[in-house]
Design a protein around this motif. Structure first.
Motif, short mmCIF file in Angstrom:
data_model
loop_
_atom_site.label_atom_id
_atom_site.label_comp_id
_atom_site.label_asym_id
_atom_site.label_seq_id
_atom_site.Cartn_x
_atom_site.Cartn_y
_atom_site.Cartn_z
N GLU A 11 1.29 3.02 0.21
CA GLU A 11 0.64 1.89 0.88
C GLU A 11 -0.79 2.23 1.30
O GLU A 11 -1.70 1.43 1.12
N ASP A 15 -4.41 0.57 0.35
CA ASP A 15 -5.27 -0.01 1.39
C ASP A 15 -5.31 0.93 2.58
O ASP A 15 -4.42 0.90 3.44
N LEU A 18 -5.09 -0.36 6.47
CA LEU A 18 -3.92 -1.04 7.05
C LEU A 18 -3.77 -0.66 8.53
O LEU A 18 -3.92 0.51 8.89
N SER A 19 -3.45 -1.64 9.34
CA SER A 19 -3.13 -1.32 10.73
C SER A 19 -1.78 -0.62 10.76
O SER A 19 -0.97 -0.76 9.82
N THR A 21 0.67 -1.38 12.51
CA THR A 21 1.69 -2.45 12.55
C THR A 21 2.01 -2.94 11.14
O THR A 21 3.18 -3.09 10.77
N ASP A 22 0.97 -3.22 10.36
CA ASP A 22 1.19 -3.68 8.98
C ASP A 22 1.84 -2.59 8.13
O ASP A 22 2.73 -2.86 7.32
N LEU A 23 1.41 -1.35 8.32
CA LEU A 23 1.99 -0.24 7.58
C LEU A 23 3.47 -0.11 7.90
O LEU A 23 4.30 0.04 7.00
N ALA A 25 5.54 -2.41 8.92
CA ALA A 25 6.27 -3.52 8.31
C ALA A 25 6.49 -3.29 6.81
O ALA A 25 7.57 -3.56 6.28
N ARG A 26 5.48 -2.76 6.16
CA ARG A 26 5.58 -2.53 4.71
C ARG A 26 6.56 -1.42 4.34
O ARG A 26 7.16 -1.47 3.27
#
Length: 152
Positions: A11, A15, A18-19, A21-23, A25-26
């Protein structure tokens, strides 16, 4: 390193901005364990740093050459001096020492052929221990700046 660490790496290679939080979630974890794993990957040197991928054409560096370097002498002091001098040239964007002949492969970016010719004549040819330079011009970049595979 487990499958989740590999997902984190995949991930972030896609990118790096990535925050957390987004990381999280992924990769399917909550924020805290994701953050802990990320810090461990950084601490262990798996993640060496973060940087922007810049388009060389937008900087006016649209000319690319691959230079094969054959050394006249390969004693330790000469090789160290050559490698240090090579690393100090800003237009050298990658360099590898090779087994066999030639001794080095150097990737160079300049604004045009004239700038490259000047760099080769005035700088590269004068590097310690250089016997021969053989340049190949890049016609087209087919694969570049690819993320490392995270699967085994």
């Amino acid at each position: 390193m487990d499958a989740i660490d590999r997902k984190i790496l995949a991930e972030l290679q896609g990118d790096g901005r990535l925050s957390i939080t987004d990381l999280a979630a992924r990769v399917g974890l909550s924020v805290s364990p994701t953050h802990r794993r990320l810090r461990e990957l950084e601490r262990d040197g798996v993640i060496r740093g973060y940087r922007a991928l810049v388009d060389p054409d937008k900087l006016g560096l649209s000319f690319e050459a691959l230079v094969f370097v054959t050394m006249r002498q390969e004693d330790r002091d000469t090789l160290i001096a050559f490698e240090e001098a090579l690393a100090a040239i800003p237009n050298v964007i990658a360099a590898q020492r090779l087994f066999g002949d030639p001794d080095y492969l150097v990737q160079i970016r300049t604004r045009d052929l004239a700038a490259y010719a000047e760099l080769e004549d005035s700088t590269l040819a004068a590097l310690p221990g250089v016997q021969r330079l053989n340049s190949t011009l890049v016609m087209k970049r087919v694969v570049g700046d690819r993320a490392l595979p995270t699967e085994r």
